[in-house]
Write an enzyme that holds these catalytic residues in place. Structure first.
Site, PDB file in Angstrom:
ATOM      1  N   SER A 243       0.850  -1.184   0.000  1.00 51.14           N
ATOM      2  CA  SER A 243       0.000   0.000   0.000  1.00 51.14           C
ATOM      3  C   SER A 243       0.885   1.232   0.000  1.00 51.14           C
ATOM      4  O   SER A 243       2.108   1.147   0.036  1.00 51.14           O
ATOM      5  CB  SER A 243      -0.906   0.003   1.242  1.00 51.14           C
ATOM      6  OG  SER A 243      -0.139   0.261   2.414  1.00 51.14           O
ATOM      7  N   LYS A 244       0.254   2.404  -0.008  1.00 49.99           N
ATOM      8  CA  LYS A 244       1.016   3.652  -0.043  1.00 49.99           C
ATOM      9  C   LYS A 244       1.892   3.833   1.194  1.00 49.99           C
ATOM     10  O   LYS A 244       2.848   4.587   1.177  1.00 49.99           O
ATOM     11  CB  LYS A 244       0.066   4.840  -0.195  1.00 49.99           C
ATOM     12  CG  LYS A 244      -0.588   4.915  -1.563  1.00 49.99           C
ATOM     13  CD  LYS A 244      -1.475   6.135  -1.691  1.00 49.99           C
ATOM     14  CE  LYS A 244      -2.122   6.204  -3.068  1.00 49.99           C
ATOM     15  NZ  LYS A 244      -3.009   7.365  -3.215  1.00 49.99           N
ATOM     16  N   ARG A 245       1.566   3.110   2.260  1.00 50.83           N
ATOM     17  CA  ARG A 245       2.368   3.234   3.479  1.00 50.83           C
ATOM     18  C   ARG A 245       3.737   2.598   3.324  1.00 50.83           C
ATOM     19  O   ARG A 245       4.666   2.914   4.042  1.00 50.83           O
ATOM     20  CB  ARG A 245       1.644   2.580   4.670  1.00 50.83           C
ATOM     21  CG  ARG A 245       0.423   3.332   5.131  1.00 50.83           C
ATOM     22  CD  ARG A 245      -0.163   2.702   6.386  1.00 50.83           C
ATOM     23  NE  ARG A 245      -0.655   1.360   6.143  1.00 50.83           N
ATOM     24  CZ  ARG A 245      -0.053   0.254   6.570  1.00 50.83           C
ATOM     25  NH1 ARG A 245       1.069   0.333   7.244  1.00 50.83           N
ATOM     26  NH2 ARG A 245      -0.565  -0.937   6.339  1.00 50.83           N
ATOM     27  N   HIS A 246       3.872   1.647   2.424  1.00 52.40           N
ATOM     28  CA  HIS A 246       5.159   0.968   2.312  1.00 52.40           C
ATOM     29  C   HIS A 246       5.492   0.598   0.871  1.00 52.40           C
ATOM     30  O   HIS A 246       5.613  -0.559   0.530  1.00 52.40           O
ATOM     31  CB  HIS A 246       5.228  -0.270   3.202  1.00 52.40           C
ATOM     32  CG  HIS A 246       3.950  -1.046   3.310  1.00 52.40           C
ATOM     33  ND1 HIS A 246       3.075  -1.229   2.269  1.00 52.40           N
ATOM     34  CD2 HIS A 246       3.399  -1.680   4.367  1.00 52.40           C
ATOM     35  CE1 HIS A 246       2.058  -1.964   2.678  1.00 52.40           C
ATOM     36  NE2 HIS A 246       2.218  -2.244   3.940  1.00 52.40           N
ATOM     37  N   VAL A 249       4.011   3.801  -3.963  1.00 52.48           N
ATOM     38  CA  VAL A 249       3.994   5.230  -4.259  1.00 52.48           C
ATOM     39  C   VAL A 249       4.739   5.434  -5.567  1.00 52.48           C
ATOM     40  O   VAL A 249       5.380   4.535  -6.083  1.00 52.48           O
ATOM     41  CB  VAL A 249       4.662   6.047  -3.129  1.00 52.48           C
ATOM     42  CG1 VAL A 249       3.876   5.900  -1.837  1.00 52.48           C
ATOM     43  CG2 VAL A 249       6.102   5.597  -2.905  1.00 52.48           C
TER      44      VAL A 249
END
Length: 465
Positions: A243-246, A249
């Site tokens: 996800s965008k957390r890890h 991006v």
């Protein structure tokens, strides 16, 4: 056979880590075998594709250094070719017009789900020997469906997952052109891969379900079937879907966050591929070692700590002038000009072993170009009466001292001794006066790089008038 691979992203968002790894593996395989790497932009999703996303993909590829040999090709510029092939398939009987409405399809799906059957098109408009088709409804534009084989299996030897078989009875006659005439994804991919003579399709395993349909289409076109290699998904640090957390991006965000492209590439190469126990290697080594049989079929796990370690490693090896350019670019964003200051390349050499990324490097060299403003707490702690006398004596000595580290270090030590201070009792306040911080690299190196004029000015700023 000349190896021809392709990277074919949809420009509906940025180039993320998963896409970048796919591009890297396809690029490396082509390079390893002296082949051709093609960039193809699959932009038929007009509602979601944007020029900004296209540019983000190209920027990300350029930043990583994954140069394509052909392209970029844009599917929206190939519409005439797709329509030509559809016309040929209709004439050959490998495709047909279907007038089933969306409402009829929804009703059919509901009926099948109620009967616990797999939802699928019922072949109402599929032409068969001896079958009488319904009369086409007036004013209803038809879709075009592929006449999928109904017997046998579709099988391929996946270069990562091994042999995969799908019964044709599991596949329905899928749409290859919508009612407005625009072709669908699976159809465009097949025509492109055929026209571009793609020999190896290296892509994420979210495409496995598309592969049997695409193979059947290729066979209907009497086209060669490429070898397929479906890469496993990448999980986040916590073992969950990326996800965008890890990591999910934009690749360019890694540039923004101060990573070097060679560190990102080295890290990506190890996400699902290995060469013995090698962890750190150049792209030249990677290309020399890379092959599809060393890709693991199990999911790879993103590890931010490992990426950070690699980035710090590559920072230590990077050319100082290159690091100076990167630091200067980041300082400029903060409104800091380096003109008239020390040589930035000399400053970064002092800090590249002490930081983990380029942003930290820019922050570290910042005080060399902007006069520090020590906090009241630091001033009270370090600028005592005896220390200020020592700094004053040091300033006097430095005004005539030979300006090289071999002379500057002893000058500080001698002044400390003459002032009745231990070396840290003078060196730490000196750091605060010069940089606004109590820690720094070796003080003699800091003095040498900062330059006499700047050092004397900063010392004068903290001394009593």
């Amino acid at each position: 056979m000349t190896v021809r691979t392709r990277f074919a992203p949809s420009p509906t968002g940025f180039l993320h880590i998963g896409g970048a790894r796919t591009a890297l593996f396809a690029w490396a395989y082509a390079r390893r075998h002296g082949g051709t790497f093609i960039l193809r932009i699959e932009d038929t999703d007009v509602a979601r594709s944007t020029p900004e996303a296209v540019q983000a993909i190209i920027d990300g590829m350029q930043w990583l250094g994954l140069a394509h040999d052909e392209g970029p090709f844009y599917q929206m510029q190939r519409m005439d070719r797709y329509k030509q092939v559809i016309a040929e398939m209709l004439a050959a009987g490998t495709a047909y017009h279907c007038y089933t409405s969306k409402e009829e399809l929804d009703a059919l799906r509901a009926e099948q789900e109620a009967s616990k059957e797999k939802p699928r098109y019922d072949g109402c408009w599929r032409p068969e020997p001896g079958k009488t088709l319904p009369l086409p409804p007036a004013g209803v534009p038809p879709v075009v469906r592929f006449r999928n084989p109904q017997q046998g299996v579709v099988a391929w030897q996946d270069q990562v997952k091994g042999r995969i078989e799908i019964a044709n009875s599991e596949l329905d006659d899928f749409i290859i052109a919508r009612a407005d005439g625009t072709p669908t994804y699976n159809f465009c991919v097949v025509v492109d891969d055929h026209d571009m003579a793609i020999t190896h399709v290296i892509r994420g395993d979210d495409h496995v379900n598309n592969t049997p349909r695409q193979i059947n289409l290729l066979q209907a076109l009497k086209a060669p079937v490429p070898l397929y290699a479906h890469l496993s998904m990448i999980l986040g640090d916590d073992g969950q879907k990326l996800s965008k957390r890890h990591g999910a991006v934009s690749v360019m965000q890694y540039d923004d966050e101060g990573y070097l492209p060679e560190a990102v590439l080295n890290y990506l190469a190890r996400l699902g591929w290995s060469h013995g126990d090698e962890e750190v290697f150049s792209m030249e080594q990677f290309v020399r070692w890379f092959d599809l049989d060393h890709i693991t079929a199990s999911a790879a796990q993103f590890n931010t700590e490992k990426l950070n370690w690699l980035n710090a490693h590559y920072l230590k090896l990077a050319d100082p002038q290159r690091l100076a350019t990167e630091a200067t670019r980041r300082l400029a964003r903060q409104g800091v000009a380096v003109v008239g200051g020390p040589e930035v390349a000399n400053v970064v050499v002092l800090y590249r072993d002490r930081v983990g990324n380029l942003n930290e490097l820019a922050d570290a060299v910042h005080p060399f170009f902007v006069a520090p403003k020590p906090t009241a707490e630091l001033r009270a702690q370090h600028f005592t009466g005896v220390v200020l006398k020592g700094l004053s004596a040091l300033r006097e000595r430095l005004s005539t001292c030979a300006w090289q580290a071999a002379e500057l270090g002893p000058a500080v030590k001698q002044t400390a001794a003459e002032s009745g201070l231990k070396m840290p009792q003078l060196a730490i306040p000196l750091r605060v006066a010069l940089l606004g911080l109590p820690q720094s690299p070796s003080i003699d190196a800091v003095l040498e790089v900062m330059g006499r004029e700047r050092v004397l000015a900063r010392l004068g700023a903290v001394l009593p008038a």
